[in-house]
Design a protein around this motif. Structure first.
Motif, PDB file in Angstrom:
ATOM      1  N   PRO A  13      80.838  44.888  -8.736  1.00  0.00           N
ATOM      2  CA  PRO A  13      81.739  45.928  -9.252  1.00  0.00           C
ATOM      3  C   PRO A  13      82.860  46.334  -8.295  1.00  0.00           C
ATOM      4  CG  PRO A  13      79.453  46.526  -9.639  1.00  0.00           C
ATOM      5  CD  PRO A  13      79.444  45.307  -8.772  1.00  0.00           C
ATOM      6  N   PHE A  14      82.724  45.990  -7.025  1.00  0.00           N
ATOM      7  CA  PHE A  14      83.689  46.430  -6.030  1.00  0.00           C
ATOM      8  C   PHE A  14      84.553  45.297  -5.495  1.00  0.00           C
ATOM      9  CE2 PHE A  14      79.766  48.873  -5.939  1.00  0.00           C
ATOM     10  CZ  PHE A  14      80.248  50.067  -6.432  1.00  0.00           C
ATOM     11  N   GLY A  15      84.444  44.107  -6.102  1.00  0.00           N
ATOM     12  CA  GLY A  15      85.251  42.977  -5.660  1.00  0.00           C
ATOM     13  C   GLY A  15      84.403  41.756  -5.392  1.00  0.00           C
TER      14      GLY A  15
ATOM     15  N   LEU B 139      74.114  60.908 -21.256  1.00  0.00           N
ATOM     16  CA  LEU B 139      74.341  59.482 -21.110  1.00  0.00           C
ATOM     17  C   LEU B 139      75.798  59.304 -20.727  1.00  0.00           C
ATOM     18  CD1 LEU B 139      72.378  57.972 -24.128  1.00  0.00           C
ATOM     19  CD2 LEU B 139      71.659  58.185 -21.749  1.00  0.00           C
ATOM     20  N   LYS B 140      76.036  58.517 -19.676  1.00  0.00           N
ATOM     21  CA  LYS B 140      77.400  58.363 -19.169  1.00  0.00           C
ATOM     22  C   LYS B 140      77.751  56.902 -18.974  1.00  0.00           C
ATOM     23  CE  LYS B 140      77.723  62.803 -16.830  1.00  0.00           C
ATOM     24  NZ  LYS B 140      78.212  63.499 -15.640  1.00  0.00           N
TER      25      LYS B 140
ATOM     26  N   TRP C  48      74.948  49.236 -12.545  1.00  0.00           N
ATOM     27  CA  TRP C  48      76.209  48.570 -12.830  1.00  0.00           C
ATOM     28  C   TRP C  48      75.887  47.349 -13.668  1.00  0.00           C
ATOM     29  CZ3 TRP C  48      81.053  50.184 -11.874  1.00  0.00           C
ATOM     30  CH2 TRP C  48      81.236  51.206 -10.954  1.00  0.00           C
ATOM     31  N   LEU C  49      76.608  47.122 -14.748  1.00  0.00           N
ATOM     32  CA  LEU C  49      76.349  45.974 -15.599  1.00  0.00           C
ATOM     33  C   LEU C  49      77.633  45.299 -16.038  1.00  0.00           C
ATOM     34  CD1 LEU C  49      75.985  46.643 -19.278  1.00  0.00           C
ATOM     35  CD2 LEU C  49      75.911  48.640 -17.806  1.00  0.00           C
TER      36      LEU C  49
ATOM     37  N   TRP D 149      82.959  45.146 -15.790  1.00  0.00           N
ATOM     38  CA  TRP D 149      81.929  45.937 -15.113  1.00  0.00           C
ATOM     39  C   TRP D 149      81.920  47.360 -15.650  1.00  0.00           C
ATOM     40  CZ3 TRP D 149      78.030  44.176 -12.435  1.00  0.00           C
ATOM     41  CH2 TRP D 149      78.148  42.970 -11.743  1.00  0.00           C
ATOM     42  N   TYR D 150      80.727  47.897 -15.880  1.00  0.00           N
ATOM     43  CA  TYR D 150      80.526  49.284 -16.309  1.00  0.00           C
ATOM     44  C   TYR D 150      79.425  49.908 -15.467  1.00  0.00           C
ATOM     45  CZ  TYR D 150      82.944  47.935 -20.610  1.00  0.00           C
ATOM     46  OH  TYR D 150      83.861  47.478 -21.521  1.00  0.00           O
ATOM     47  N   HIS D 151      79.531  51.204 -15.260  1.00  0.00           N
ATOM     48  CA  HIS D 151      78.460  51.967 -14.635  1.00  0.00           C
ATOM     49  C   HIS D 151      77.807  52.783 -15.746  1.00  0.00           C
ATOM     50  CE1 HIS D 151      76.730  55.494 -12.497  1.00  0.00           C
ATOM     51  NE2 HIS D 151      76.341  54.537 -11.666  1.00  0.00           N
ATOM     52  N   ALA D 152      76.528  52.520 -16.029  1.00  0.00           N
ATOM     53  CA  ALA D 152      75.787  53.230 -17.068  1.00  0.00           C
ATOM     54  C   ALA D 152      74.748  54.128 -16.410  1.00  0.00           C
ATOM     55  CB  ALA D 152      75.103  52.252 -18.008  1.00  0.00           C
TER      56      ALA D 152
END
Length: 188
Positions: free
Chosen positions: A35-37, A145-146, A71-72, A131-134
């Motif tokens: 997620p960060f590169g 839920l975020k 992270w997914l 990339w998503y942060h769940a």
């Protein structure tokens, strides 16, 4: 207060010391970065890959504040999949799951007795390759839920409910003893 931390930077080791067992071909990959590169992420093929960790008192969410987050990055979200969960089946020895449903979106499912399932779902659909942060976050009597730090849908009042303390393994990328709900994508 962190009880499980899997950075996947160089290994599948948990910073907090729990033994992590890869199943199927679950392995680190640098093909999409993280997620960060640049860097590694856990790759799960959606067929038989997941991580398993033995039961621990650390997985007992009880009735206290908690955050379950991941992270997914999906390769395909054409079927339902589990991000993290502890259960034998949806109604046997079920503590909790954080999962994605093609019809309901992001879900946090739990029981207070191991068998009677409560589903908190909020509409959301991932875009493959992003990339998503769940996160599922309990603060007092409220569950949120975020996605990427923004709440999706309304607050859910969980009240004083005590989440069942399962004896099942904790699984990442799948759930159940069979397993089911296998993820096709990456976890960062």
């Amino acid at each position: 207060n962190t009880v499980l931390l899997l950075p996947f930077s160089e290994s599948l080791l948990d910073v907090k010391g729990h033994t992590v067992t890869p199943v199927g071909g679950a392995a680190l990959s640098s093909s999409v970065g993280n997620p960060f590169g640049a860097g590694n992420a856990l790759y799960l093929d959606g067929a038989d890959d997941y991580l398993s960790l033995s039961d621990s008192t650390d997985w007992d969410l009880s009735n206290v504040d908690f955050t379950a987050e991941v992270w997914l990055r999906t390769v395909s979200h054409a079927s339902n999949f589990v991000l993290i969960g502890q259960r034998d089946s949806s109604t046997v020895n079920h503590s909790f799951t954080l999962e994605y449903s093609t019809t309901l979106g992001l879900m946090f499912r739990y029981t207070t007795n191991g068998t009677t399932l409560v589903t908190v779902d909020r509409s959301w659909t991932p875009t493959d390759g992003v990339w998503y942060h769940a996160a599922a976050i309990r603060t007092g009597t409220v569950l949120h839920l975020k996605i990427d730090g923004s709440q999706i849908g309304s607050d859910y009042t969980i009240g004083s409910a005590t989440i069942f303390n399962s004896t099942s393994n904790l699984r990442i990328g799948a759930t159940n003893t069979t397993p089911a709900g296998l993820m096709n994508g990456y976890i960062g």
